[in-house]
Write a protein that holds these residues in place. Structure first.
Motif, PDB file in Angstrom:
ATOM      1  N   THR A   1       0.830  -1.208   0.000  1.00  0.00           N
ATOM      2  CA  THR A   1       0.000   0.000   0.000  1.00  0.00           C
ATOM      3  C   THR A   1       0.868   1.262   0.000  1.00  0.00           C
ATOM      4  N   ALA A   2       2.035   1.207   0.653  1.00  0.00           N
ATOM      5  CA  ALA A   2       2.933   2.361   0.614  1.00  0.00           C
ATOM      6  C   ALA A   2       3.442   2.591  -0.806  1.00  0.00           C
ATOM      7  N   PHE A   3       3.723   1.505  -1.518  1.00  0.00           N
ATOM      8  CA  PHE A   3       4.177   1.598  -2.911  1.00  0.00           C
ATOM      9  C   PHE A   3       3.093   2.204  -3.796  1.00  0.00           C
ATOM     10  N   VAL A   4       1.874   1.695  -3.663  1.00  0.00           N
ATOM     11  CA  VAL A   4       0.785   2.169  -4.514  1.00  0.00           C
ATOM     12  C   VAL A   4       0.441   3.617  -4.215  1.00  0.00           C
ATOM     13  N   ASN A   5       0.509   4.013  -2.950  1.00  0.00           N
ATOM     14  CA  ASN A   5       0.044   5.340  -2.547  1.00  0.00           C
ATOM     15  C   ASN A   5       1.095   6.436  -2.660  1.00  0.00           C
ATOM     16  N   ARG A   6       2.318   6.064  -3.025  1.00  0.00           N
ATOM     17  CA  ARG A   6       3.353   7.094  -3.064  1.00  0.00           C
ATOM     18  C   ARG A   6       2.950   8.185  -4.058  1.00  0.00           C
ATOM     19  N   PRO A   7       2.829   9.435  -3.613  1.00  0.00           N
ATOM     20  CA  PRO A   7       2.271  10.507  -4.443  1.00  0.00           C
ATOM     21  C   PRO A   7       3.288  11.118  -5.405  1.00  0.00           C
ATOM     22  N   LEU A   8       3.775  10.310  -6.321  1.00  0.00           N
ATOM     23  CA  LEU A   8       4.714  10.806  -7.337  1.00  0.00           C
ATOM     24  C   LEU A   8       4.033  10.785  -8.699  1.00  0.00           C
ATOM     25  N   PRO A   9       4.288  11.749  -9.540  1.00  0.00           N
ATOM     26  CA  PRO A   9       3.622  11.807 -10.850  1.00  0.00           C
ATOM     27  C   PRO A   9       4.337  10.966 -11.900  1.00  0.00           C
ATOM     28  N   HIS A  10       5.149  10.021 -11.475  1.00  0.00           N
ATOM     29  CA  HIS A  10       5.919   9.212 -12.418  1.00  0.00           C
ATOM     30  C   HIS A  10       5.576   7.739 -12.251  1.00  0.00           C
ATOM     31  N   ALA A  11       5.853   6.982 -13.287  1.00  0.00           N
ATOM     32  CA  ALA A  11       5.604   5.544 -13.251  1.00  0.00           C
ATOM     33  C   ALA A  11       6.528   4.879 -12.237  1.00  0.00           C
ATOM     34  N   MET A  12       6.012   3.844 -11.561  1.00  0.00           N
ATOM     35  CA  MET A  12       6.803   3.111 -10.584  1.00  0.00           C
ATOM     36  C   MET A  12       6.639   1.615 -10.816  1.00  0.00           C
ATOM     37  N   LEU A  13       7.704   0.879 -10.525  1.00  0.00           N
ATOM     38  CA  LEU A  13       7.734  -0.560 -10.764  1.00  0.00           C
ATOM     39  C   LEU A  13       8.005  -1.302  -9.469  1.00  0.00           C
ATOM     40  N   GLY A  14       7.272  -2.385  -9.240  1.00  0.00           N
ATOM     41  CA  GLY A  14       7.507  -3.248  -8.086  1.00  0.00           C
ATOM     42  C   GLY A  14       7.598  -4.696  -8.527  1.00  0.00           C
ATOM     43  N   ILE A  15       8.435  -5.469  -7.853  1.00  0.00           N
ATOM     44  CA  ILE A  15       8.601  -6.890  -8.137  1.00  0.00           C
ATOM     45  C   ILE A  15       8.141  -7.672  -6.909  1.00  0.00           C
ATOM     46  N   VAL A  16       7.198  -8.578  -7.103  1.00  0.00           N
ATOM     47  CA  VAL A  16       6.687  -9.426  -6.026  1.00  0.00           C
ATOM     48  C   VAL A  16       6.956 -10.881  -6.405  1.00  0.00           C
ATOM     49  N   SER A  17       7.656 -11.592  -5.542  1.00  0.00           N
ATOM     50  CA  SER A  17       7.981 -12.983  -5.843  1.00  0.00           C
ATOM     51  C   SER A  17       7.754 -13.847  -4.612  1.00  0.00           C
ATOM     52  N   GLY A  18       7.939 -15.114  -4.779  1.00  0.00           N
ATOM     53  CA  GLY A  18       7.716 -16.072  -3.703  1.00  0.00           C
ATOM     54  C   GLY A  18       7.334 -17.407  -4.302  1.00  0.00           C
ATOM     55  N   ARG A  19       7.723 -18.476  -3.649  1.00  0.00           N
ATOM     56  CA  ARG A  19       7.385 -19.788  -4.176  1.00  0.00           C
ATOM     57  C   ARG A  19       5.875 -19.980  -4.234  1.00  0.00           C
ATOM     58  N   ARG A  20       5.459 -20.947  -5.008  1.00  0.00           N
ATOM     59  CA  ARG A  20       4.035 -21.205  -5.178  1.00  0.00           C
ATOM     60  C   ARG A  20       3.372 -21.537  -3.844  1.00  0.00           C
ATOM     61  N   ARG A  21       2.084 -21.229  -3.787  1.00  0.00           N
ATOM     62  CA  ARG A  21       1.231 -21.555  -2.659  1.00  0.00           C
ATOM     63  C   ARG A  21       1.481 -20.694  -1.424  1.00  0.00           C
ATOM     64  N   MET A  22       2.203 -19.574  -1.612  1.00  0.00           N
ATOM     65  CA  MET A  22       2.453 -18.661  -0.490  1.00  0.00           C
ATOM     66  C   MET A  22       1.341 -17.639  -0.304  1.00  0.00           C
ATOM     67  N   GLY A  23       0.404 -17.581  -1.246  1.00  0.00           N
ATOM     68  CA  GLY A  23      -0.698 -16.628  -1.128  1.00  0.00           C
ATOM     69  C   GLY A  23      -0.431 -15.299  -1.813  1.00  0.00           C
ATOM     70  N   LYS A  24       0.504 -15.264  -2.752  1.00  0.00           N
ATOM     71  CA  LYS A  24       0.807 -13.994  -3.457  1.00  0.00           C
ATOM     72  C   LYS A  24      -0.408 -13.495  -4.225  1.00  0.00           C
ATOM     73  N   THR A  25      -1.008 -14.387  -5.005  1.00  0.00           N
ATOM     74  CA  THR A  25      -2.169 -13.990  -5.804  1.00  0.00           C
ATOM     75  C   THR A  25      -3.314 -13.541  -4.916  1.00  0.00           C
ATOM     76  N   TYR A  26      -3.551 -14.260  -3.836  1.00  0.00           N
ATOM     77  CA  TYR A  26      -4.611 -13.906  -2.892  1.00  0.00           C
ATOM     78  C   TYR A  26      -4.381 -12.504  -2.333  1.00  0.00           C
ATOM     79  N   LEU A  27      -3.134 -12.210  -1.992  1.00  0.00           N
ATOM     80  CA  LEU A  27      -2.782 -10.905  -1.434  1.00  0.00           C
ATOM     81  C   LEU A  27      -2.949  -9.803  -2.466  1.00  0.00           C
TER      82      LEU A  27
END
Length: 504
Positions: free
Chosen positions: A24-50
């Protein structure tokens, strides 16, 4: 400065408070520029659910890639984007370059003072496999919208750890472009006990975690909430779930290995893991077990480390020495208990196999796992017991030249020296799974402290600790009452009671 209210974590998302705050801190950062985030983790950790929970709250665009050809993947992405934007006609992008440019352009054309535009591309490795130019295309458009305005917040997510780790490594196109790199890991041992509703039964919680670890999907998606009701039910539970050929758990350890993109010869990788599970934890020991030279196993060891299935842990007292440890409990259980008896398990002899595996389970599964949990305890909830919150937490071997023996230290806290100061030993501990610990174990720790003092390390504030899942002798408890040692059992590890002794 514009401010956005940070959405609260949905109640259905168990734990993951730190991960939610970072996203949420990444998404809410009030910058007028594009931002990139990388989310990883082995399968079945609940990444998609999150991530789906995040998208639902933010109203963003979510695309889950699947295995397919480049043309099919691009067509699926185009259809999903058209549906999201409410386009009356389907999009038909000729190339991924067109699709990515359109996506970022949509964000640039939006309300310049409105909330950022969240985009989640899940299972990104599937797309990279058929369109290897994608990272370069994203890099180019990210660089463009670092100058031009675009409030897009792009999250790339994936389970192939070697692929996701390589996105930001070395000379990769996206290196230096990400503002978030989040690895979604298994639940810690205490959170896992809460998740499985066994926190009030530490003996059961410890055994359960030694088998299934902290993977969220295993309880509900795999077992439909089949949880052992008590210690008396644990053996039957193992037989009807993990060891049953009719359970999705039965082949899960094999699938975990096969799903990694960089693993081709799975037989070799299983042999490496089996070597570690059998107690051959050094590089030379692993090579000898599988009949290869040490230099020949460098690649499989590196791949297993990159996949977060194997960890190399340095000896905290001996420079240049290290040991390997399997990080996924289910794989360790498979290699130690299931693989040697696979034919019998396939024929439905789970009860017989499990009955004969008690010693192997204690020595090769529960024992090493308990040692790792004790280190986690000192690193986390038990850190308040120490005189310092700094220092490296690990294990190692202290060589006793007088007795010509090696003293294994399962839990140690050492602050490296700096500015001419000596290294400081804050804690020496021994962990036993099935042994009632006595004063002989304390004597071994005292001897190790004496040796380290002679080697020039500062041990003036070094505390001694005994960790046991089986309990402590009356004589050792008497020593603890006099302040000579810290005793940590399962109740202390799981927070049901606090140790009575605080280290100096």
């Amino acid at each position: 400065m514009e401010r956005h209210v940070r959405p609260e974590k949905p109640s259905r998302v168990f734990d993951r408070g730190g991960e939610w705050a970072a996203l949420t801190a990444f998404v809410n950062r009030p910058l007028p520029h594009a931002m990139l985030g990388i989310v990883s983790g082995r399968r079945r950790m609940g990444k998609t659910y999150l991530l789906r929970a995040l998208v639902e709250q933010r109203g963003g665009f979510y695309f889950g890639a699947t295995a397919g050809t480049e043309a099919e993947s691009l067509r699926q992405f185009s259809a999903a984007l058209a549906e999201y934007t409410g386009s009356p006609v389907a999009f038909s992008f000729a190339t991924w370059d067109d699709a990515i440019s359109y996506l970022f352009g949509q964000a640039a054309a939006g309300n310049p003072t409105g909330p950022p535009f969240l985009v989640v591309v899940d299972e990104f490795p599937y797309l990279v496999k058929v369109a290897p130019e994608l990272p370069s295309l994203i890099q180019r458009v990210i660089d463009r919208f670092q100058v031009e305005e675009s409030r897009v917040r792009l999250l790339l997510c994936g389970s192939a750890m070697s692929v996701m780790g390589g996105l930001l490594a070395g000379t990769a196109p996206l290196r230096g472009r990400a503002q978030l790199e989040l690895v979604v890991r298994p639940f810690g041992y205490r959170a896992a006990a809460d998740f499985w509703s066994v926190a009030d039964m530490p003996a059961l919680a410890a055994r359960l975690h030694a088998v299934v670890g902290g993977t969220p999907a295993y309880r509900r998606q795999f077992l439909g909430d089949d949880v052992p009701a008590s210690m008396a039910d644990f053996d039957a539970w193992v037989c009807r779930t993990v060891l049953s050929p009719f359970s999705p758990f039965f082949r899960e350890a094999r699938y975990l290995l096969a799903e990694e993109a960089d693993i081709r010869d799975t037989a070799l990788y299983h042999s490496v893991l089996a070597a570690v599970a059998q107690g051959n934890t050094t590089r030379g020991g692993i090579a000898g077990y599988i009949g290869r030279k040490s230099v020949d196993i460098s690649h499989p060891l590196n791949v297993l480390e990159d996949s977060h299935l194997l960890a190399r842990e340095t000896d905290i007292f001996r420079a240049g020495k290290s040991r390997y440890r399997i990080t996924e409990p289910l794989i360790n259980f498979y290699e130690a208990v299931m693989r040697p008896a696979w034919a019998r398990l396939e024929s439905g002899q789970a009860a017989e196999v499990w009955a004969r595996s008690a010693e192997r389970f204690a020595a090769q599964v529960a024992g090493p796992h308990f040692e790792a949990v004790c280190r986690d305890y000192v690193l986390g909830p038990g850190r308040s017991l120490l005189s310092t919150s700094l220092g490296q937490v690990g294990s190692g071997v202290v060589t006793d030249p007088k007795e010509r023996r090696q003293i294994q230290i399962d839990v140690a806290v050492v602050e490296p020296g700096s500015g001419g100061s000596r290294p400081t030993v804050a804690l020496l501990g021994e962990a036993k799974w099935g042994t009632v610990m006595g004063v002989n174990h304390l004597g071994r720790l005292e001897r190790a402290r004496e040796i380290l003092t002679g080697r020039g390390m500062d041990t003036t504030s070094c505390g001694l600790a005994c960790f046991s899942a089986a309990g402590f002798s009356d004589a050792l408890r008497a020593e603890a009452e006099r302040g000579g040692v810290l005793l940590v059992g399962l109740d202390e590890l799981y927070g049901r009671t606090m140790p009575t002794t605080v280290l100096p």
